[in-house]
Design a protein around this motif. Sequence first.
Motif, PDB file in Angstrom:
ATOM      1  N   TYR A  34       0.823  -1.209   0.000  1.00  0.00           N
ATOM      2  CA  TYR A  34       0.000   0.000   0.000  1.00  0.00           C
ATOM      3  C   TYR A  34       0.859   1.262   0.000  1.00  0.00           C
ATOM      4  N   ILE A  35       1.836   1.317   0.896  1.00  0.00           N
ATOM      5  CA  ILE A  35       2.635   2.536   1.005  1.00  0.00           C
ATOM      6  C   ILE A  35       3.537   2.719  -0.218  1.00  0.00           C
ATOM      7  N   LEU A  36       3.991   1.615  -0.822  1.00  0.00           N
ATOM      8  CA  LEU A  36       4.813   1.724  -2.018  1.00  0.00           C
ATOM      9  C   LEU A  36       3.985   2.235  -3.200  1.00  0.00           C
ATOM     10  N   LEU A  37       2.739   1.779  -3.286  1.00  0.00           N
ATOM     11  CA  LEU A  37       1.850   2.284  -4.323  1.00  0.00           C
ATOM     12  C   LEU A  37       1.501   3.749  -4.079  1.00  0.00           C
ATOM     13  N   GLU A  38       1.353   4.113  -2.796  1.00  0.00           N
ATOM     14  CA  GLU A  38       1.096   5.516  -2.450  1.00  0.00           C
ATOM     15  C   GLU A  38       2.301   6.377  -2.828  1.00  0.00           C
ATOM     16  N   TYR A  39       3.488   5.867  -2.566  1.00  0.00           N
ATOM     17  CA  TYR A  39       4.720   6.579  -2.910  1.00  0.00           C
ATOM     18  C   TYR A  39       4.756   6.898  -4.414  1.00  0.00           C
ATOM     19  N   LYS A  40       4.291   5.939  -5.227  1.00  0.00           N
ATOM     20  CA  LYS A  40       4.282   6.112  -6.675  1.00  0.00           C
ATOM     21  C   LYS A  40       3.030   6.824  -7.169  1.00  0.00           C
ATOM     22  N   ALA A  41       2.144   7.190  -6.218  1.00  0.00           N
ATOM     23  CA  ALA A  41       0.873   7.847  -6.573  1.00  0.00           C
ATOM     24  C   ALA A  41       0.059   6.978  -7.516  1.00  0.00           C
ATOM     25  N   SER A  42       0.056   5.667  -7.265  1.00  0.00           N
ATOM     26  CA  SER A  42      -0.677   4.723  -8.103  1.00  0.00           C
ATOM     27  C   SER A  42      -2.088   4.520  -7.561  1.00  0.00           C
ATOM     28  N   ILE A  43      -3.060   4.543  -8.428  1.00  0.00           N
ATOM     29  CA  ILE A  43      -4.450   4.378  -8.025  1.00  0.00           C
ATOM     30  C   ILE A  43      -4.730   2.992  -7.442  1.00  0.00           C
ATOM     31  N   TRP A  44      -3.847   2.032  -7.722  1.00  0.00           N
ATOM     32  CA  TRP A  44      -4.037   0.680  -7.205  1.00  0.00           C
ATOM     33  C   TRP A  44      -3.893   0.609  -5.689  1.00  0.00           C
ATOM     34  N   LEU A  45      -3.372   1.651  -5.079  1.00  0.00           N
ATOM     35  CA  LEU A  45      -3.248   1.648  -3.621  1.00  0.00           C
ATOM     36  C   LEU A  45      -4.615   1.488  -2.962  1.00  0.00           C
ATOM     37  N   TRP A  46      -5.667   1.986  -3.612  1.00  0.00           N
ATOM     38  CA  TRP A  46      -6.998   1.926  -3.007  1.00  0.00           C
ATOM     39  C   TRP A  46      -7.535   0.501  -2.951  1.00  0.00           C
ATOM     40  N   LEU A  47      -7.237  -0.316  -3.948  1.00  0.00           N
ATOM     41  CA  LEU A  47      -7.681  -1.714  -3.934  1.00  0.00           C
ATOM     42  C   LEU A  47      -6.962  -2.492  -2.838  1.00  0.00           C
ATOM     43  N   VAL A  48      -5.642  -2.327  -2.775  1.00  0.00           N
ATOM     44  CA  VAL A  48      -4.863  -2.997  -1.737  1.00  0.00           C
ATOM     45  C   VAL A  48      -5.323  -2.523  -0.356  1.00  0.00           C
ATOM     46  N   GLY A  49      -5.578  -1.225  -0.238  1.00  0.00           N
ATOM     47  CA  GLY A  49      -6.021  -0.675   1.033  1.00  0.00           C
ATOM     48  C   GLY A  49      -7.339  -1.253   1.488  1.00  0.00           C
ATOM     49  N   PHE A  50      -8.252  -1.486   0.574  1.00  0.00           N
ATOM     50  CA  PHE A  50      -9.567  -2.035   0.928  1.00  0.00           C
ATOM     51  C   PHE A  50      -9.420  -3.413   1.578  1.00  0.00           C
ATOM     52  N   VAL A  51      -8.616  -4.270   0.979  1.00  0.00           N
ATOM     53  CA  VAL A  51      -8.406  -5.613   1.533  1.00  0.00           C
ATOM     54  C   VAL A  51      -7.718  -5.532   2.885  1.00  0.00           C
ATOM     55  N   MET A  52      -6.685  -4.703   2.977  1.00  0.00           N
ATOM     56  CA  MET A  52      -5.942  -4.553   4.222  1.00  0.00           C
ATOM     57  C   MET A  52      -6.841  -4.062   5.354  1.00  0.00           C
ATOM     58  N   GLN A  53      -7.678  -3.089   5.059  1.00  0.00           N
ATOM     59  CA  GLN A  53      -8.535  -2.512   6.084  1.00  0.00           C
ATOM     60  C   GLN A  53      -9.568  -3.503   6.597  1.00  0.00           C
ATOM     61  N   ALA A  54     -10.091  -4.337   5.718  1.00  0.00           N
ATOM     62  CA  ALA A  54     -11.059  -5.354   6.132  1.00  0.00           C
ATOM     63  C   ALA A  54     -10.419  -6.334   7.117  1.00  0.00           C
ATOM     64  N   LEU A  55      -9.179  -6.725   6.855  1.00  0.00           N
ATOM     65  CA  LEU A  55      -8.474  -7.639   7.751  1.00  0.00           C
ATOM     66  C   LEU A  55      -8.053  -6.933   9.046  1.00  0.00           C
ATOM     67  N   ASP A  56      -7.724  -5.660   8.942  1.00  0.00           N
ATOM     68  CA  ASP A  56      -7.314  -4.901  10.123  1.00  0.00           C
ATOM     69  C   ASP A  56      -8.448  -4.780  11.141  1.00  0.00           C
ATOM     70  N   ILE A  57      -9.682  -4.758  10.674  1.00  0.00           N
ATOM     71  CA  ILE A  57     -10.827  -4.688  11.596  1.00  0.00           C
ATOM     72  C   ILE A  57     -10.775  -5.852  12.570  1.00  0.00           C
TER      73      ILE A  57
END
Length: 216
Positions: A34-57
Amino acid sequence: METTADILNALFTWEGWRETRSLDIITTVLGLAYILLEYKASIWLWLVGFVMQALDIVLYYDKGLYADCGMEFYYIAMTVYGFLNWKFHLHGAPTEDGSGQKETPITHFKRSLILPWTVATLAIWATIWWLLVTYTDSRVPIADSFTTALSFVGVWALARKYLEQWLIWIAVDIVTCALYFYKDIPFKASLYGLYVVIAVLGYRKWRLMMHNAEPQ
């Protein structure tokens, strides 16, 4: 003596997941992506973030980090908003990247928003702190509520693609790193330590990208 069947059964049950720190490891790997995609300003960070956040709950609830757990629901909502904004340019005119494709521009955090967001962050911090002390058994209400409150503006600023979102995350990541080591989530804590470094580099990269996108 445990048999192979007992070990395999433990690995694929909820208790086995907890004992082997699987959620901690999985969300750490996703967080790094997620942070590497954010670093590159890649829109794919949002997809990875969605999965990560669901598990983080699940992970945060199990560890008694109730404010962080609740925050993930907000993250999920902002993930949807962020994807839509980056994809369809809901705010501001799009710019062209090197390939000629249109993308949402990186801009500065608006000065007119600093005061209202500061007041809102302090109010959210105080409210969450009170809720944790009053209704939960949290042993870290100050730090947990602080990172949660500041993250509200951080993820919103990321969704709006503001350069200064990196500065917000540096503060959040430093406190979170210490908090997670204290709460015995070592992999995730180490990830947040790395986040601090990447956030500093990300700020410099986004600033350069913003400068290069400006009309000459």
